[in-house]
Design an enzyme around this catalytic site. Structure first.
Site, PDB file in Angstrom:
ATOM      1  N   ASP A  13     -51.359 -43.081 -84.115  1.00  0.00           N
ATOM      2  CA  ASP A  13     -51.866 -42.242 -85.205  1.00  0.00           C
ATOM      3  C   ASP A  13     -52.277 -40.862 -84.700  1.00  0.00           C
ATOM      4  O   ASP A  13     -52.678 -40.710 -83.541  1.00  0.00           O
ATOM      5  CB  ASP A  13     -53.064 -42.953 -85.861  1.00  0.00           C
ATOM      6  CG  ASP A  13     -53.366 -42.403 -87.246  1.00  0.00           C
ATOM      7  OD1 ASP A  13     -52.553 -41.627 -87.783  1.00  0.00           O
ATOM      8  OD2 ASP A  13     -54.431 -42.762 -87.790  1.00  0.00           O
ATOM      9  N   HIS A  30     -44.550 -35.756 -85.074  1.00  0.00           N
ATOM     10  CA  HIS A  30     -43.809 -37.019 -84.938  1.00  0.00           C
ATOM     11  C   HIS A  30     -42.810 -36.935 -83.788  1.00  0.00           C
ATOM     12  O   HIS A  30     -42.651 -37.889 -83.023  1.00  0.00           O
ATOM     13  CB  HIS A  30     -43.087 -37.351 -86.246  1.00  0.00           C
ATOM     14  CG  HIS A  30     -44.003 -37.567 -87.427  1.00  0.00           C
ATOM     15  ND1 HIS A  30     -45.135 -38.343 -87.338  1.00  0.00           N
ATOM     16  CD2 HIS A  30     -43.964 -37.108 -88.702  1.00  0.00           C
ATOM     17  CE1 HIS A  30     -45.744 -38.356 -88.520  1.00  0.00           C
ATOM     18  NE2 HIS A  30     -45.064 -37.614 -89.365  1.00  0.00           N
ATOM     19  N   ASN A  61     -46.935 -46.123 -95.919  1.00  0.00           N
ATOM     20  CA  ASN A  61     -46.353 -44.824 -95.552  1.00  0.00           C
ATOM     21  C   ASN A  61     -45.175 -44.422 -96.454  1.00  0.00           C
ATOM     22  O   ASN A  61     -44.777 -43.248 -96.483  1.00  0.00           O
ATOM     23  CB  ASN A  61     -45.907 -44.813 -94.085  1.00  0.00           C
ATOM     24  CG  ASN A  61     -47.055 -44.797 -93.090  1.00  0.00           C
ATOM     25  OD1 ASN A  61     -46.918 -45.284 -91.967  1.00  0.00           O
ATOM     26  ND2 ASN A  61     -48.207 -44.234 -93.477  1.00  0.00           N
ATOM     27  N   ARG A 179     -55.744 -48.014 -80.945  1.00  0.00           N
ATOM     28  CA  ARG A 179     -55.517 -47.069 -82.040  1.00  0.00           C
ATOM     29  C   ARG A 179     -55.939 -45.680 -81.579  1.00  0.00           C
ATOM     30  O   ARG A 179     -57.078 -45.483 -81.144  1.00  0.00           O
ATOM     31  CB  ARG A 179     -56.267 -47.432 -83.315  1.00  0.00           C
ATOM     32  CG  ARG A 179     -55.889 -46.439 -84.438  1.00  0.00           C
ATOM     33  CD  ARG A 179     -56.446 -46.757 -85.783  1.00  0.00           C
ATOM     34  NE  ARG A 179     -55.850 -45.840 -86.766  1.00  0.00           N
ATOM     35  CZ  ARG A 179     -55.564 -46.156 -88.020  1.00  0.00           C
ATOM     36  NH1 ARG A 179     -55.827 -47.348 -88.471  1.00  0.00           N
ATOM     37  NH2 ARG A 179     -55.017 -45.266 -88.832  1.00  0.00           N
ATOM     38  N   ARG A 185     -60.119 -48.095 -88.004  1.00  0.00           N
ATOM     39  CA  ARG A 185     -59.675 -49.098 -88.979  1.00  0.00           C
ATOM     40  C   ARG A 185     -58.338 -49.674 -88.553  1.00  0.00           C
ATOM     41  O   ARG A 185     -57.639 -49.128 -87.712  1.00  0.00           O
ATOM     42  CB  ARG A 185     -59.569 -48.480 -90.379  1.00  0.00           C
ATOM     43  CG  ARG A 185     -58.699 -47.251 -90.466  1.00  0.00           C
ATOM     44  CD  ARG A 185     -58.585 -46.729 -91.899  1.00  0.00           C
ATOM     45  NE  ARG A 185     -57.958 -45.425 -91.928  1.00  0.00           N
ATOM     46  CZ  ARG A 185     -58.612 -44.249 -91.988  1.00  0.00           C
ATOM     47  NH1 ARG A 185     -59.920 -44.233 -92.052  1.00  0.00           N
ATOM     48  NH2 ARG A 185     -57.938 -43.111 -92.008  1.00  0.00           N
ATOM     49  N   SER A 187     -55.872 -50.461 -90.908  1.00  0.00           N
ATOM     50  CA  SER A 187     -54.824 -49.961 -91.828  1.00  0.00           C
ATOM     51  C   SER A 187     -53.735 -50.995 -92.133  1.00  0.00           C
ATOM     52  O   SER A 187     -52.540 -50.678 -92.090  1.00  0.00           O
ATOM     53  CB  SER A 187     -54.206 -48.662 -91.287  1.00  0.00           C
ATOM     54  OG  SER A 187     -55.181 -47.649 -91.192  1.00  0.00           O
TER      55      SER A 187
HETATM   56  C1  IPE Z   1     -51.339 -46.223 -89.747  1.00  0.00           C
HETATM   57  O1  IPE Z   1     -51.541 -44.851 -89.782  1.00  0.00           O
HETATM   58  C2  IPE Z   1     -49.871 -46.528 -89.824  1.00  0.00           C
HETATM   59  C3  IPE Z   1     -49.083 -46.163 -88.669  1.00  0.00           C
HETATM   60  C4  IPE Z   1     -49.524 -45.626 -87.557  1.00  0.00           C
HETATM   61  C5  IPE Z   1     -47.665 -46.424 -88.779  1.00  0.00           C
HETATM   62  P1  IPE Z   1     -51.870 -44.099 -91.153  1.00  0.00           P
HETATM   63  O2  IPE Z   1     -52.091 -42.673 -90.812  1.00  0.00           O
HETATM   64  O3  IPE Z   1     -50.814 -44.375 -92.149  1.00  0.00           O
HETATM   65  O4  IPE Z   1     -53.207 -44.830 -91.613  1.00  0.00           O
HETATM   66  P2  IPE Z   1     -54.414 -44.348 -92.512  1.00  0.00           P
HETATM   67  O5  IPE Z   1     -53.823 -43.820 -93.774  1.00  0.00           O
HETATM   68  O6  IPE Z   1     -55.133 -43.276 -91.766  1.00  0.00           O
HETATM   69  O7  IPE Z   1     -55.259 -45.557 -92.691  1.00  0.00           O
HETATM   70  C1  IPE Z   2     -48.992 -41.415 -87.296  1.00  0.00           C
HETATM   71  O1  IPE Z   2     -49.399 -40.086 -87.450  1.00  0.00           O
HETATM   72  C2  IPE Z   2     -47.541 -41.631 -87.608  1.00  0.00           C
HETATM   73  C3  IPE Z   2     -47.271 -42.361 -88.854  1.00  0.00           C
HETATM   74  C4  IPE Z   2     -48.182 -42.911 -89.616  1.00  0.00           C
HETATM   75  C5  IPE Z   2     -45.888 -42.509 -89.241  1.00  0.00           C
HETATM   76  P1  IPE Z   2     -49.825 -39.517 -88.855  1.00  0.00           P
HETATM   77  O2  IPE Z   2     -48.615 -38.948 -89.513  1.00  0.00           O
HETATM   78  O3  IPE Z   2     -50.551 -40.535 -89.652  1.00  0.00           O
HETATM   79  O4  IPE Z   2     -50.785 -38.337 -88.420  1.00  0.00           O
HETATM   80  P2  IPE Z   2     -52.196 -37.962 -89.058  1.00  0.00           P
HETATM   81  O5  IPE Z   2     -53.015 -39.218 -89.092  1.00  0.00           O
HETATM   82  O6  IPE Z   2     -51.906 -37.442 -90.424  1.00  0.00           O
HETATM   83  O7  IPE Z   2     -52.753 -36.937 -88.137  1.00  0.00           O
HETATM   84 MG    MG Z   3     -52.501 -41.075 -89.753  1.00  0.00          MG
END
Ligand code: IPE
Ligand code: IPE
Ligand code: MG
Length: 232
Positions: A13, A30, A61, A179, A185, A187
Site C-alpha cells: 500500500d 504503481h 479496488n 502492511r 487495517r 482491508s
Molecule cells: C489494500 O489497499 C488493497 C491492496 C493493497 C491491493 P487499499 O489502498 O485498497 O486499502 P484501503 O482502501 O486503504 O483500505
Molecule cells: C496500493 O497503493 C496499490 C493498490 C491498492 C492497487 P494505493 O494505490 O492504494 O496507494 P495509496 O494508498 O492511495 O497511497
Molecule cells: Mg491504498
C-alpha cells in the site's frame, strides 16, 4: 538468519501517496511499486521464504477510476512478460488467487500461461491475490462445501475443514503479514487465514519498501513469541 517464516504476505500500500508526494500521477507509484515486488521476491528467494504472497488488487479496488484499473492491469501484463524468464531461472512457481471471472480474457490468458509454465518449479511460490477479498473467499468456500458435501457432512464441518475449500487450499497460512504505508487495517484481505498471523505495520510507502525493509520485517518476526493461546 534463523526462524525464517515459511509464508510472508504483503499488503502493498501507498503507491498513490508516493507518486503524489513527487507531483506525479498515481500510476507512476504503481510502476515504481513493481520494482519493490522484484526486490522483495529476490530477497524471499535468497532467504529461503517458501511462499511470498502479495495483495495486488482487491475486489474493492474495482471501484477505482477506470484509467487506474486499466493501468494496473497493463502493469501486471508487462510485469509477467518481463519476469517469466527470471521465474524460470530462479525456480519460482507463480500462482494467482482471487475472483478470476472478473479479470479480462487477455489478463486471464497470460496468467494461465505463466502459471502452467512455472507449475513444476520447486523454489519459492509467488502468490498474487487479484480481485480478491477475504469475505468473498469465505463465502465461495461455503458455497463450494455446500455443493460437494452431503447435508450431514456439511453440519459436521470443523473450522480446519473449511481450509480446503478456500482459494488458498494447500498453501500454509501466512506466518507474517506486512502492511506498508502506515494504515493499520486488514482491508478485507486474508481474514480466515490470518487468524494466528504475526502482523507488521510500517510507515514506509510500498515503492520505498525494498530488500533492507523486507529483511527488517523478517528480523522483527524472528523476535516474536508465537503462543497460539497456550502458556509457554
Ligand atoms: C489494500 O489497499 C488493497 C491492496 C493493497 C491491493 P487499499 O489502498 O485498497 O486499502 P484501503 O482502501 O486503504 O483500505
Ligand atoms: C496500493 O497503493 C496499490 C493498490 C491498492 C492497487 P494505493 O494505490 O492504494 O496507494 P495509496 O494508498 O492511495 O497511497
Ligand atoms: Mg491504498
Amino acid at each position: 538468519m534463523s526462524n525464517i517464516p515459511q509464508h510472508v504476505s504483503i499488503i502493498m500500500d501507498g503507491n498513490g501517496r508516493w507518486a503524489k508526494a513527487r507531483g506525479k500521477e498515481r500510476i507512476f507509484g504503481h510502476f515504481e511499486g513493481a520494482e519493490s515486488v522484484r526486490a522483495c521476491l529476490e530477497a524471499a528467494v535468497e532467504d529461503g521464504v517458501k511462499y511470498l504472497s502479495l495483495y495486488a488488487f482487491s475486489e474493492e479496488n474495482w471501484g477505482r477510476p477506470e484509467a487506474e484499473v486499466n493501468g494496473l492491469m497493463e502493469l501486471l501484463i508487462k510485469y509477467l512478460r518481463q519476469e517469466l524468464a527470471n521465474m524460470m531461472s530462479n525456480r519460482i512457481r507463480f500462482v494467482v488467487l482471487g475472483h478470476r471471472e472478473r479479470l479480462s480474457e487477455k489478463v486471464n490468458g497470460l496468467i494461465d500461461e505463466v502459471m502452467a509454465t512455472t507449475a513444476s518449479n520447486d523454489g519459492t511460490t509467488l502468490v498474487v491475490f487479484l480481485s480478491y477479498s477475504g469475505k468473498w473467499d469465505i463465502l465461495q468456500a461455503m458455497k463450494k462445501a455446500a455443493r460437494e458435501l452431503s447435508p450431514e457432512q456439511f453440519q459436521a464441518l470443523e473450522p480446519h475443514d473449511l481450509d480446503r475449500f478456500l482459494v488458498t487450499a494447500g498453501i500454509p497460512d501466512p506466518d507474517l503479514l506486512i502492511r506498508t504505508s502506515g494504515e493499520l487495517r486488514i482491508s478485507n484481505y486474508l481474514l480466515w487465514q490470518s487468524a494466528y498471523t504475526e502482523f507488521y505495520f510500517t510507515d514506509t510507502l510500498w515503492p520505498d519498501f525494498r530488500k533492507p525493509q523486507f529483511r527488517e520485517a523478517l528480523a522483527e518476526y524472528a523476535r516474536r513469541d508465537r503462543r497460539y493461546g497456550k502458556v509457554k
